[in-house]
Design an enzyme around this catalytic site. Structure first.
Site, PDB file in Angstrom:
ATOM      1  N   GLY A  55       0.780  -1.235   0.000  1.00  0.00           N
ATOM      2  CA  GLY A  55       0.000   0.000   0.000  1.00  0.00           C
ATOM      3  C   GLY A  55       0.811   1.283   0.000  1.00  0.00           C
ATOM      4  N   THR A  56       2.038   1.253  -0.535  1.00  0.00           N
ATOM      5  CA  THR A  56       2.795   2.511  -0.551  1.00  0.00           C
ATOM      6  C   THR A  56       2.167   3.509  -1.534  1.00  0.00           C
ATOM      7  OG1 THR A  56       4.377   1.783  -2.241  1.00  0.00           O
ATOM      8  CG2 THR A  56       4.953   1.349   0.069  1.00  0.00           C
ATOM      9  N   HIS A  64       1.330   1.067 -13.032  1.00  0.00           N
ATOM     10  CA  HIS A  64       2.121  -0.101 -13.437  1.00  0.00           C
ATOM     11  C   HIS A  64       3.612   0.259 -13.356  1.00  0.00           C
ATOM     12  CE1 HIS A  64       2.880  -3.943 -15.340  1.00  0.00           C
ATOM     13  NE2 HIS A  64       3.796  -3.326 -16.067  1.00  0.00           N
TER      14      HIS A  64
HETATM   15  C1  GAR Z   1       3.610  -1.222  -7.249  1.00  0.00           C
HETATM   16  O1  GAR Z   1       4.953  -1.234  -7.679  1.00  0.00           O
HETATM   17  C2  GAR Z   1       2.670  -1.197  -8.437  1.00  0.00           C
HETATM   18  O2  GAR Z   1       3.157  -0.438  -9.494  1.00  0.00           O
HETATM   19  C3  GAR Z   1       2.638  -2.655  -8.786  1.00  0.00           C
HETATM   20  O3  GAR Z   1       2.577  -3.319  -7.553  1.00  0.00           O
HETATM   21  C4  GAR Z   1       3.254  -2.538  -6.564  1.00  0.00           C
HETATM   22  C5  GAR Z   1       2.329  -2.324  -5.386  1.00  0.00           C
HETATM   23  O4  GAR Z   1       3.013  -1.690  -4.334  1.00  0.00           O
HETATM   24  N1  GAR Z   1       1.509  -2.961  -9.618  1.00  0.00           N
HETATM   25  C6  GAR Z   1       1.539  -3.875 -10.575  1.00  0.00           C
HETATM   26  O5  GAR Z   1       2.506  -4.572 -10.805  1.00  0.00           O
HETATM   27  C7  GAR Z   1       0.256  -3.991 -11.391  1.00  0.00           C
HETATM   28  N2  GAR Z   1       0.475  -4.745 -12.581  1.00  0.00           N
HETATM   29  P1  GAR Z   1       2.227  -0.976  -3.164  1.00  0.00           P
HETATM   30  O6  GAR Z   1       1.224  -1.989  -2.602  1.00  0.00           O
HETATM   31  O7  GAR Z   1       3.301  -0.645  -2.162  1.00  0.00           O
HETATM   32  O8  GAR Z   1       1.554   0.241  -3.718  1.00  0.00           O
END
Ligand code: GAR
Length: 207
Positions: free
Chosen positions: A12-13, A110
């Site tokens: 969830g950053t 993404h």
């Molecule tokens: C992020 O890097 C986002 O771009 C990626 O997952 C991570 C979630 O991090 N999304 C994908 O790969 C979608 N295809 P977070 O939970 O810390 O926001």
């Protein structure tokens, strides 16, 4: 008030970047109405609770099939009368039916420069592993509208990040988040909230 729903699966950053941008006034007159996760242990849920944001967990395995899961998700999101739905690390591929229920109202972040390293199989750390394996010198992140084809919707913003010789997938992932994702996601929200963009023939243009 511009009403936002955020769908999450992990740390969830990116959700935190949205919360911080609302709290510090970078995003104005907006409220996160709901944070929905398909994983009950997603740390993103804790981040929402810390900020008094309503959370909901909807797990695919609690439903007979994916369609029924999506129906429950659609019903929940419709009940909130949202202006924008943000996929912020939401690791579920959504069907055409789901997307059609919220036309041009869903965006996704993404962790690559789409169309590179996007589509089926490219998510999370796998993207950065693939970038390093290919020897790319530049990568980055993309915010785009969600259509029925994964990672193919109109691109709203992209930002580049240089790959270092000594990068691991983890160090690259961290820099792509810090230098690109957490910056362009609030910017994209503002472009939509302030009605500064429109989609013409599948391409995002400034108004
Ligand atoms: C992020 O890097 C986002 O771009 C990626 O997952 C991570 C979630 O991090 N999304 C994908 O790969 C979608 N295809 P977070 O939970 O810390 O926001």
């Amino acid at each position: 008030m511009f009403k936002i729903g955020v769908l999450v699966s992990g740390g969830g950053t990116n959700l935190q970047a949205i919360i911080d941008s609302i709290n510090n006034g970078i995003i104005k007159d907006a409220k996160i109405e709901t944070v929905v996760s398909n994983k009950e242990d997603a740390f993103a849920l804790q981040r929402a609770k810390n900020n008094n944001i309503e959370t909901k967990v909807l797990k695919i395995k609690d439903f007979e099939n994916k369609q029924l899961y999506e129906n429950a998700l659609i019903e929940h999101l419709k009940s909130k009368e949202l202006d924008l739905i943000i996929l912020a690390g939401f690791m579920v591929i959504l069907s055409e039916n789901f997307v059609n229920n919220f036309e041009n109202k869903i965006i996704n972040i993404h962790p690559s420069l789409i169309p590179a390293f996007s589509g089926a199989g490219y998510y999370g750390i796998k993207v950065h592993e693939s970038v390093l394996a290919r020897g790319c010198k530049i990568t980055g992140a993309t915010v785009h509208f969600v259509t029925e084809e994964a990672d193919c919707g109109p691109i709203i913003i992209q930002k580049e990040v240089f790959v270092n010789d000594n990068d691991t997938a983890e160090t690259l992932q961290k820099r792509v988040m810090e230098e690109a994702e957490w910056i362009i996601l609030p910017q994209a929200i503002n472009l939509i909230l302030n009605k500064q963009i429109k989609i013409v023939d599948n391409i995002v243009r400034r108004i």
